[in-house]
Design a protein around this motif. Sequence first.
Motif, short mmCIF file in Angstrom:
data_model
loop_
_atom_site.label_atom_id
_atom_site.label_comp_id
_atom_site.label_asym_id
_atom_site.label_seq_id
_atom_site.Cartn_x
_atom_site.Cartn_y
_atom_site.Cartn_z
N LEU A 100 63.90 24.12 28.56
CA LEU A 100 63.31 23.49 29.54
C LEU A 100 62.26 24.22 29.64
O LEU A 100 61.85 25.14 28.65
N GLU A 101 60.58 24.31 29.89
CA GLU A 101 59.83 24.81 28.96
C GLU A 101 59.08 24.74 30.18
O GLU A 101 58.89 24.48 30.89
N ARG A 102 58.25 25.94 30.26
CA ARG A 102 57.57 26.99 31.05
C ARG A 102 55.70 26.52 31.19
O ARG A 102 55.92 26.72 29.81
N SER A 103 55.47 26.13 31.75
CA SER A 103 54.03 25.71 31.75
C SER A 103 53.66 27.77 31.39
O SER A 103 53.66 28.21 32.22
N THR A 104 52.61 27.54 30.40
CA THR A 104 51.50 28.56 29.79
C THR A 104 50.51 29.46 31.31
O THR A 104 49.29 28.82 31.16
N PRO A 105 50.98 30.11 31.78
CA PRO A 105 50.17 30.81 32.19
C PRO A 105 48.44 31.34 32.00
O PRO A 105 48.48 31.42 30.86
N LYS A 106 47.96 30.72 33.27
CA LYS A 106 46.21 31.06 33.08
C LYS A 106 46.81 32.21 33.54
O LYS A 106 46.37 32.79 34.26
N LEU A 107 46.00 33.39 32.23
CA LEU A 107 45.53 34.99 32.44
C LEU A 107 44.49 35.01 32.39
O LEU A 107 43.54 34.67 32.21
N PRO A 108 44.08 36.32 33.34
CA PRO A 108 42.54 36.96 33.45
C PRO A 108 42.38 37.64 31.77
O PRO A 108 43.34 37.72 31.94
N ALA A 109 40.91 37.49 31.81
CA ALA A 109 40.73 38.13 30.74
C ALA A 109 41.21 39.94 31.14
O ALA A 109 40.73 40.28 31.92
N PRO A 110 41.36 40.33 29.08
CA PRO A 110 42.06 41.78 29.88
C PRO A 110 41.08 42.80 30.35
O PRO A 110 41.59 43.47 30.85
N HIS A 111 40.25 42.46 29.91
CA HIS A 111 39.02 43.86 30.90
C HIS A 111 38.03 43.31 31.38
O HIS A 111 37.78 41.60 31.63
N MET A 112 37.74 44.15 32.38
CA MET A 112 36.94 43.88 33.60
C MET A 112 35.82 43.74 33.27
O MET A 112 35.45 45.24 32.14
N SER A 113 34.28 42.91 33.78
CA SER A 113 33.38 43.09 33.15
C SER A 113 32.32 45.15 33.90
O SER A 113 32.80 44.97 34.47
N GLY A 114 31.81 45.32 32.12
CA GLY A 114 30.83 46.29 32.53
C GLY A 114 30.25 46.33 33.99
O GLY A 114 29.84 46.77 34.35
N GLN A 115 29.83 45.39 34.86
CA GLN A 115 28.60 44.76 35.28
C GLN A 115 29.71 44.72 36.86
O GLN A 115 28.67 44.33 37.75
N SER A 116 30.64 44.80 36.74
CA SER A 116 31.01 44.34 38.14
C SER A 116 31.03 45.19 38.75
O SER A 116 31.19 46.81 38.88
N LYS A 117 30.67 44.96 40.52
CA LYS A 117 29.98 45.69 41.41
C LYS A 117 31.22 45.94 42.75
O LYS A 117 31.10 46.41 43.29
N ASN A 118 32.36 45.14 41.97
CA ASN A 118 32.77 44.84 42.95
C ASN A 118 34.90 45.13 42.93
O ASN A 118 35.23 44.63 42.72
N GLY A 119 34.60 46.42 41.97
CA GLY A 119 35.81 46.59 41.64
C GLY A 119 36.89 47.71 41.18
O GLY A 119 35.82 48.75 41.58
N ILE A 120 37.71 47.80 41.31
CA ILE A 120 38.25 49.34 40.47
C ILE A 120 39.33 49.29 39.71
O ILE A 120 39.60 47.93 39.06
N CYS A 121 40.00 50.21 39.33
CA CYS A 121 40.77 50.80 38.28
C CYS A 121 42.12 51.55 38.72
O CYS A 121 41.50 52.72 38.92
N MET A 122 42.72 50.83 37.79
CA MET A 122 44.46 51.94 38.14
C MET A 122 44.94 51.83 37.10
O MET A 122 44.98 50.91 36.62
N PRO A 123 46.18 53.00 36.18
CA PRO A 123 47.56 53.02 35.68
C PRO A 123 48.33 52.18 36.29
O PRO A 123 48.38 51.97 37.26
N LEU A 124 49.26 51.49 35.32
CA LEU A 124 50.60 51.24 35.59
C LEU A 124 50.94 51.85 36.12
O LEU A 124 51.70 52.49 37.15
N ASP A 125 52.02 53.36 35.27
CA ASP A 125 52.70 54.91 35.92
C ASP A 125 51.61 55.70 36.40
O ASP A 125 50.16 55.59 35.63
N GLY A 126 52.68 55.96 37.82
CA GLY A 126 50.85 56.30 38.50
C GLY A 126 49.58 56.18 39.48
O GLY A 126 49.80 56.51 40.65
N GLY A 127 49.88 54.78 39.37
CA GLY A 127 48.65 54.32 39.94
C GLY A 127 49.92 52.56 40.70
O GLY A 127 49.25 52.73 42.17
N LEU A 128 50.67 52.20 40.15
CA LEU A 128 51.01 50.95 40.34
C LEU A 128 53.17 51.13 40.86
O LEU A 128 54.04 50.43 41.12
N ALA A 129 53.16 51.88 39.40
CA ALA A 129 54.99 52.46 39.65
C ALA A 129 55.05 53.80 39.48
O ALA A 129 54.34 54.54 38.38
#
Length: 209
Positions: A76-105
């Motif tokens: 069984l073959e899974r399609s390769t997921p289209k993943l976003p770029a690892p880093h957010m652009s430093g020019q982004s004016k509409n973004g937030i950052c959070m940790p995994l541990d203590g932010g989401l989990a």
Amino acid sequence: MTETEFAALTPGDRFARDGTEYLVVRREGTRLVSHPKAQPRLLVHFFPKQAPQLTHMESEPDVLARPKSTHGFPLLERSTPKLPAPHMSGQSKNGICMPLDGGLAEYRQGNEIGTPLPSALEFLINAANAGIEVQISTHRPQNVVWNWLRVHSPGMESIVHVSPQPPPPGMPYLSRYAYHIDDTYPTVEELSALMQPSEENAPTVESAF
């Protein structure tokens, strides 16, 4: 079919017996393990002495030529997921950052990722629906974090950024262990609590800018 022709059959070959078509799955010594057409779970063993009862059929080519697993069936073959770029652009004016541990989990030491914090995934989905970019800053491997997201919030792994890098300057950082520095800095006791997070000593401040 002669016993010589029987011995020459290989996985993927087809033959018929009493009007039923079979597909060869694998060989086990001199035996053939096969299944009736469209019934892959029904495995039937054939022996060389049964060769006269069998009729060889032309094999249908596999256009995709899919690889076989150890049990002889196509993998069984899974399609390769289209993943976003690892880093957010430093020019982004509409973004937030959070940790995994203590932010989401929940905070966990070691390799295990904790369970989602209450309302964390709902917040993540609402932020994504509002067009807000989210970067998860964590030392954990990206594929581990994406797999965690696939389990707890399917589809979100293709939206959020996962990076070991800190947030771009000036970007809001959300965490239950963050300390909002304004005109004052934490005391040694508060700093100790930040370095050893737990449910009891977690700071009440939940965001820092």
